[in-house]
Design a protein around this motif. Structure first.
Motif, PDB file in Angstrom:
ATOM      1  N   UNK A  42       0.834  -1.213   0.000  1.00  0.00           N
ATOM      2  CA  UNK A  42       0.000   0.000   0.000  1.00  0.00           C
ATOM      3  C   UNK A  42       0.859   1.250   0.000  1.00  0.00           C
ATOM      4  N   UNK A  43       1.853   1.246   0.880  1.00  0.00           N
ATOM      5  CA  UNK A  43       2.717   2.430   0.991  1.00  0.00           C
ATOM      6  C   UNK A  43       3.494   2.658  -0.305  1.00  0.00           C
ATOM      7  N   UNK A  45       2.855   1.667  -3.476  1.00  0.00           N
ATOM      8  CA  UNK A  45       2.062   2.109  -4.632  1.00  0.00           C
ATOM      9  C   UNK A  45       1.560   3.539  -4.430  1.00  0.00           C
ATOM     10  N   UNK A  46       1.147   3.841  -3.205  1.00  0.00           N
ATOM     11  CA  UNK A  46       0.661   5.205  -2.939  1.00  0.00           C
ATOM     12  C   UNK A  46       1.792   6.211  -3.132  1.00  0.00           C
ATOM     13  N   UNK A  47       2.973   5.860  -2.638  1.00  0.00           N
ATOM     14  CA  UNK A  47       4.117   6.772  -2.755  1.00  0.00           C
ATOM     15  C   UNK A  47       4.497   6.965  -4.224  1.00  0.00           C
ATOM     16  N   UNK A  49       2.519   6.650  -6.872  1.00  0.00           N
ATOM     17  CA  UNK A  49       1.462   7.450  -7.499  1.00  0.00           C
ATOM     18  C   UNK A  49       1.630   8.926  -7.132  1.00  0.00           C
TER      19      UNK A  49
END
Lengths: 159, 360
Positions: A42-43, A45-47, A49
């Motif tokens: 999660x971290x 992919x979010x970072x 993006x």
């Protein structure tokens, strides 16, 4: 399931992959599902993006500004102009829908005059919509409403 | 495609080459063309902006039809063609043949001008207008409504805010309503991450791009979605039924649409992060959405292997609904599979039909 060497088919290039899949697919799938459900994934992919959007924002803004200026120079509508126009069209459509609702209500209210169209029985496929089905009597009723009875008989139907 | 033995004669060799040619043509066709989804005959009875209300042409005599019309409301991030995928495997076709007067609300494809549309607009602007038209066309003041995925979220909001508007039966399919468990599924984990900046995404794109939504959905089961599905097709290229089914599903899966920006923002902030609906703090246009206000008979359908809406997101809110007649039904299958998979005709659709028919 392993393929015997003498059964190996040179015309089936996915044969090896299929055998591997049959043996390992479920475990592989489970592992990947667990992986994408981790906090680390999660971290990451979010970072990623976030980084892409942050770094591309200035370029995107510059392109937008340049494009707007070019379109204005050529007397062409910009995206904003088209968007505003679309907004206005939607507003007009909404008003038409309001009128349609009011006409329908008037038709239902004057059921005796209009044959109670739409009440108690399904309309035949392909039949004209309720508002357009019997326009003249509706217009007459609308005039009567406007001239004497007043009020908005359909206001409770408006969302 | 079955395991092939090594060709040993020239005839075998020729047959093998013909088979490969045929399979290559099939593969090329299904990967490069669109299946004609949504074939059940229908007419458009209402439009507003991009939204359309379809009425499916009845196929049974009037005396055999059910009295209460049925409105189908699908999610806002995919096209509703999944409800009418292909002849013989279409929920719409099935229900029409069972004698229901079926309507489908298609939200349409939001453009840049629609980025401000919120759940408020879907639930209290578009839906009530479509329902008004449904009532006018059907001649019935009562109706049933089936919402699927985010469509179920919208119909739930509507049912809570407009309990006296004639909604008789409410059917929720894989409804994401309770987000209290922040570890239940990939979506809620990803969107709750502090680096997931929804405002920045929408500042960049306006609407949430279909490709990003698609990536999110596929990444939940990466092996199945990026590899398994194609190997499955390759394995069954000799089977026209499976190829046709795969083609139709692939057409729907890849027919991507964006989600209205404001609605996506609301989904993340108010629902996934804030869990406002389940906690009773959600307000839509100034009205508090209280599930206790729902009066319609309720059927809540849950997919046991749902990786998009984990079962807990639909199940835990059941006591909060004010309906007297509440049914919770758990069906084996995935988020889409329970309604559009090969087992839907036996496992799901008859249950919906029976439940509705008993409450017509």
């Amino acid at each position: 399931m392993t393929q015997r060497p003498d059964d190996a088919n040179p015309f089936d290039p996915f044969g090896t992959m299929r055998s591997m899949r049959d043996a390992n697919m479920e475990a592989w799938s489970k592992m990947m599902q667990q992986f994408v459900n981790t906090q680390e994934y999660s971290q990451a992919t979010s970072a990623m993006l976030d980084a892409y959007h942050t770094t591309s924002a200035p370029f995107r803004k510059a392109i937008e500004q340049a494009m707007t200026q070019v379109l204005q120079q050529f007397n062409m509508p910009t995206r904003m102009d088209v968007t505003n126009l679309a907004d206005r069209l939607t507003n007009i459509e909404t008003r038409l829908d309001d009128l349609d609702a009011q006409l329908s209500a008037l038709q239902r209210g004057g059921g005796a005059a209009t044959g109670a169209q739409g009440q108690g029985q399904a309309q035949a496929p392909g039949a004209p919509s309720d508002a357009a089905a019997s326009m003249d009597p509706v217009v007459e009723q609308l005039s009567e409403t406007d001239s004497g009875q007043g009020g908005n008989p359909q206001s409770e139907e408006r969302p | 495609m079955k395991q092939q033995e090594m060709p040993r004669t020239p005839e075998d060799m020729r047959a093998e080459l013909e088979r490969i040619t045929q399979q290559t043509q099939t593969l090329s066709r299904v990967l490069t063309t669109r299946y004609p989804v949504g074939q059940t005959p229908k007419e458009t009875v209402w439009t507003l902006n991009k939204a359309k209300l379809y009425r499916y042409i009845p196929q049974v005599p009037p005396e055999q039809r059910h009295r209460t019309p049925l409105l189908l409301v699908f999610a806002i991030m995919n096209k509703p063609a999944i409800l009418d995928l292909r002849p013989g495997n279409s929920f719409v076709e099935y229900m029409v043949k069972q004698g229901y007067d079926v309507y489908l609300l298609d939200w349409g494809v939001p453009g840049p001008e629609d980025k401000h549309i919120k759940f408020d607009d879907y639930a209290l602007e578009y839906l009530p207008r479509a329902i008004r038209k449904l009532k006018a066309v059907s001649g019935s003041d009562e109706f049933s409504m089936l919402g699927w995925c985010l469509g179920a979220l919208i119909t739930t909001i509507y049912a809570a805010l407009r309990p006296n508007d004639g909604l008789k039966n409410l059917l929720l399919l894989t409804a994401p309503l309770d987000f209290s468990d922040k570890t239940a599924g990939g979506f809620i984990r990803w969107t709750n991450d502090k680096n997931f900046d929804v405002d920045q995404i929408l500042a960049t794109y306006g609407n949430m791009p279909g490709k990003l939504i698609d990536y999110g959905a596929k990444a939940l089961k990466p092996v199945e979605n990026y590899i398994g599905t194609y190997l499955n097709l390759w394995d069954n290229l000799d089977n026209p039924k499976i190829v046709e089914s795969w083609h139709a599903m692939n057409t729907w899966v890849n027919d991507l649409i964006p989600m209205a920006g404001a609605a996506f923002q609301q989904l993340i902030k108010d629902f996934y992060r804030g869990n406002k609906l389940a906690e009773g703090t959600l307000t839509i246009r100034g009205e508090r959405v209280d599930l206790a206000n729902v009066r319609a008979n309720l059927l809540n359908l849950i997919a046991l292997s749902d990786h998009i809406t984990p079962t807990c997101q639909s199940e835990t809110v059941m006591p909060a609904f004010g309906s007297q007649d509440k049914t919770l039904l758990k069906i084996p299958g995935g988020h889409i599979g329970i309604m559009a998979g090969s087992g839907a005709l036996k496992r799901t659709w008859p249950q919906i039909d029976q439940w509705l028919a008993a409450r017509d």
